[in-house]
Design a protein around this motif. Structure first.
Motif: not given
Length: 188
Positions: A51-64, A69-79
């Motif tokens: 059984l494997s577990s833990g505590l990880m810092y995980l950054p993610k990219q959210v872009a759409f 092509g009129t709207v381009e957005e990018e967000y940084t989310i950290q978990y």
């Protein structure tokens, strides 16, 4: 037999998302390389099951972007991720080498989010949690009596729409994460 091995894990991750809305006017806008790091714990269930577990810092990219092509957005989310997986090990493939398959899920708690361009923000509020499906495979090498090195690959597919509130005009905007990672670490 209920031994617990603690360790450290570093994982370069390729983070992207799956984007859609009711009118099918948004699409994914690329991937980014990020780095995840954290503590892991493997608890022995039998000779080949852990059984494997833990505590990880995980950054993610959210872009759409809009289809036109009129709207381009990018967000940084950290978990902070609390994974819970089952590791299934083979017998030794070579002296001190074993392969494993990993399957499970986890809970991710959002600790930070920031838009790339704060002047125009479509996502007004993000969901505070995400729940991914985690699949992986790799090898472990017992480097000493108490030291084990490991390396592998994993795929994480987010199940929760991370958009809680979107600006008007985007319909039911849905963004779900996708992560491919190279998992490297050591257990003591």
């Amino acid at each position: 037999m209920a031994q617990v091995k603690l360790g450290l894990k570093l994982a370069p991750v390729i983070s992207s998302n799956r984007a859609k809305n009711d009118a099918q006017t948004v699409e994914n806008d690329g991937s980014k390389l990020k780095f995840s790091v954290g503590l892991i714990a493997d608890k022995t269930l039998s000779d080949t099951y852990f059984l494997s577990s833990g505590l990880m810092y995980l950054p993610k990219q959210v872009a759409f972007r809009n289809a036109d092509g009129t709207v381009e957005e990018e967000y940084t989310i950290q978990y902070l991720q609390l994974p819970v997986t089952l590791k299934l090990f083979t017998n030794e493939l070579a002296p001190d080498f074993k392969a494993y398959l990993q399957v499970g899920s986890g809970l991710e708690i959002k600790v930070f989010d920031e838009p790339g361009d704060p002047s125009f923000v479509t996502v007004e509020k993000f969901t505070p949690i995400d729940i991914p499906v985690i699949l992986g495979a790799g090898i472990e090498y017992r480097a000493g009596i108490n030291t084990t090195l490991f390396g592998g690959f994993s795929y994480q597919r987010g199940l929760v729409n991370v958009v809680n509130e979107a600006a008007t005009g985007f319909g039911d905007l849905q963004l779900r994460s996708t992560i491919f990672s190279i998992d490297l670490g050591v257990k003591f």
